[in-house]
Design a protein around this motif. Structure first.
Motif, mmCIF file in Angstrom:
data_model
loop_
_atom_site.group_PDB
_atom_site.id
_atom_site.type_symbol
_atom_site.label_atom_id
_atom_site.label_comp_id
_atom_site.label_asym_id
_atom_site.label_seq_id
_atom_site.Cartn_x
_atom_site.Cartn_y
_atom_site.Cartn_z
ATOM 1 N N GLY A 138 0.816 -1.212 0.000
ATOM 2 C CA GLY A 138 0.000 0.000 0.000
ATOM 3 C C GLY A 138 0.848 1.259 0.000
ATOM 4 N N ILE A 139 1.913 1.260 0.780
ATOM 5 C CA ILE A 139 2.819 2.417 0.815
ATOM 6 C C ILE A 139 3.519 2.567 -0.527
ATOM 7 N N MET A 140 3.977 1.458 -1.087
ATOM 8 C CA MET A 140 4.683 1.500 -2.364
ATOM 9 C C MET A 140 3.790 2.066 -3.468
ATOM 10 N N ARG A 141 2.512 1.746 -3.436
ATOM 11 C CA ARG A 141 1.575 2.195 -4.480
ATOM 12 C C ARG A 141 0.960 3.565 -4.198
ATOM 13 N N ASN A 142 1.187 4.105 -3.026
ATOM 14 C CA ASN A 142 0.570 5.366 -2.623
ATOM 15 C C ASN A 142 1.251 6.534 -3.330
ATOM 16 N N ASP A 143 0.521 7.193 -4.220
ATOM 17 C CA ASP A 143 1.076 8.325 -4.969
ATOM 18 C C ASP A 143 1.350 9.535 -4.081
ATOM 19 N N GLU A 144 0.719 9.591 -2.921
ATOM 20 C CA GLU A 144 0.929 10.723 -2.015
ATOM 21 C C GLU A 144 2.174 10.553 -1.144
ATOM 22 N N ALA A 145 2.706 9.349 -1.080
ATOM 23 C CA ALA A 145 3.918 9.102 -0.287
ATOM 24 C C ALA A 145 5.126 9.665 -1.032
ATOM 25 N N THR A 146 6.140 10.050 -0.282
ATOM 26 C CA THR A 146 7.349 10.583 -0.915
ATOM 27 C C THR A 146 8.057 9.460 -1.672
ATOM 28 N N PRO A 147 8.818 9.815 -2.701
ATOM 29 C CA PRO A 147 9.556 8.783 -3.441
ATOM 30 C C PRO A 147 10.478 7.958 -2.545
ATOM 31 N N ALA A 148 11.094 8.592 -1.554
ATOM 32 C CA ALA A 148 12.000 7.860 -0.659
ATOM 33 C C ALA A 148 11.247 6.795 0.132
ATOM 34 N N VAL A 149 10.062 7.126 0.601
ATOM 35 C CA VAL A 149 9.260 6.174 1.373
ATOM 36 C C VAL A 149 8.789 5.037 0.476
ATOM 37 N N ARG A 150 8.360 5.374 -0.730
ATOM 38 C CA ARG A 150 7.902 4.347 -1.671
ATOM 39 C C ARG A 150 9.049 3.412 -2.044
ATOM 40 N N LEU A 151 10.235 3.978 -2.264
ATOM 41 C CA LEU A 151 11.408 3.176 -2.598
ATOM 42 C C LEU A 151 11.790 2.260 -1.438
ATOM 43 N N SER A 152 11.727 2.778 -0.234
ATOM 44 C CA SER A 152 12.045 1.973 0.941
ATOM 45 C C SER A 152 11.085 0.790 1.069
ATOM 46 N N ALA A 153 9.806 1.033 0.844
ATOM 47 C CA ALA A 153 8.815 -0.045 0.904
ATOM 48 C C ALA A 153 9.073 -1.067 -0.197
ATOM 49 N N ALA A 154 9.380 -0.593 -1.403
ATOM 50 C CA ALA A 154 9.658 -1.508 -2.515
ATOM 51 C C ALA A 154 10.884 -2.370 -2.214
ATOM 52 N N ASN A 155 11.932 -1.757 -1.670
ATOM 53 C CA ASN A 155 13.136 -2.521 -1.317
ATOM 54 C C ASN A 155 12.839 -3.563 -0.247
ATOM 55 N N ALA A 156 12.029 -3.198 0.734
ATOM 56 C CA ALA A 156 11.679 -4.146 1.797
ATOM 57 C C ALA A 156 10.923 -5.339 1.214
ATOM 58 N N ILE A 157 10.027 -5.075 0.277
ATOM 59 C CA ILE A 157 9.266 -6.158 -0.356
ATOM 60 C C ILE A 157 10.200 -7.075 -1.136
ATOM 61 N N LEU A 158 11.084 -6.488 -1.939
ATOM 62 C CA LEU A 158 12.014 -7.296 -2.730
ATOM 63 C C LEU A 158 12.964 -8.097 -1.839
ATOM 64 N N ASP A 159 13.469 -7.475 -0.777
ATOM 65 C CA ASP A 159 14.379 -8.176 0.130
ATOM 66 C C ASP A 159 13.700 -9.380 0.776
ATOM 67 N N ARG A 160 12.446 -9.228 1.143
ATOM 68 C CA ARG A 160 11.742 -10.326 1.786
ATOM 69 C C ARG A 160 11.361 -11.413 0.791
ATOM 70 N N GLY A 161 11.069 -11.012 -0.438
ATOM 71 C CA GLY A 161 10.664 -11.991 -1.442
ATOM 72 C C GLY A 161 11.820 -12.720 -2.100
ATOM 73 N N TRP A 162 12.911 -12.005 -2.339
ATOM 74 C CA TRP A 162 14.030 -12.577 -3.089
ATOM 75 C C TRP A 162 15.311 -12.676 -2.280
ATOM 76 N N GLY A 163 15.336 -12.105 -1.096
ATOM 77 C CA GLY A 163 16.555 -12.089 -0.292
ATOM 78 C C GLY A 163 17.404 -10.893 -0.675
ATOM 79 N N LYS A 164 18.261 -10.493 0.229
ATOM 80 C CA LYS A 164 19.134 -9.351 -0.048
ATOM 81 C C LYS A 164 20.211 -9.767 -1.037
ATOM 82 N N ALA A 165 20.590 -8.830 -1.881
ATOM 83 C CA ALA A 165 21.633 -9.099 -2.869
ATOM 84 C C ALA A 165 22.961 -9.329 -2.158
ATOM 85 N N ALA A 166 23.757 -10.244 -2.700
ATOM 86 C CA ALA A 166 25.071 -10.524 -2.122
ATOM 87 C C ALA A 166 25.962 -9.299 -2.270
ATOM 88 N N GLN A 167 26.724 -9.015 -1.242
ATOM 89 C CA GLN A 167 27.638 -7.880 -1.243
ATOM 90 C C GLN A 167 29.062 -8.403 -1.389
#
Length: 113
Positions: free
Chosen positions: A49-78
């Motif tokens: 919901g936060i990721m899709r919310n057009d009223e949220a700041t880009p930084a907040v939307r990006l943070s939500a998107a990263n959290a979703i990807l990290d949980r779904g696919w795991g964090k990228a190897a460093q």
């Protein structure tokens, strides 16, 4: 909070808070982990919901998107760079216990050497 997120959260049944302690004392880490995991669906809906919310700041939307990807696919190897190609960095941790009465002997030996 957007109506979409509020509606998704409202779809979840409300549960009364659990007691902070069990009969045996404080909750075990496995119990806490299990309790947290029981809220996965709601938490993911909030993040989407936060990721899709057009009223949220880009930084907040990006943070939500990263959290979703990290949980779904795991964090990228460093990768760890050692500065040289093909050289593996080896780390060694050594624990040295020095007794106070032995510290004087070490100082004397260092002075005599």
């Amino acid at each position: 909070m957007s109506e979409e997120v509020a509606g998704e959260i409202a779809g979840e049944p409300l549960r009364p808070p659990l007691a902070a302690k069990t009969r045996a004392g404080a909750r075990k880490p496995t119990e806490i982990r299990s309790l947290a995991r029981s809220h996965t669906r709601t938490a993911l809906r909030v993040l989407v919901g936060i990721m899709r919310n057009d009223e949220a700041t880009p930084a907040v939307r990006l943070s939500a998107a990263n959290a979703i990807l990290d949980r779904g696919w795991g964090k990228a190897a460093q990768p760890i760079e050692s500065g040289e190609e093909g050289v593996e960095t080896v780390h060694r941790v050594e624990r040295v216990i020095v007794r106070p009465e032995d510290a004087g002997h070490a100082d004397q030996e260092a002075g005599n050497a």
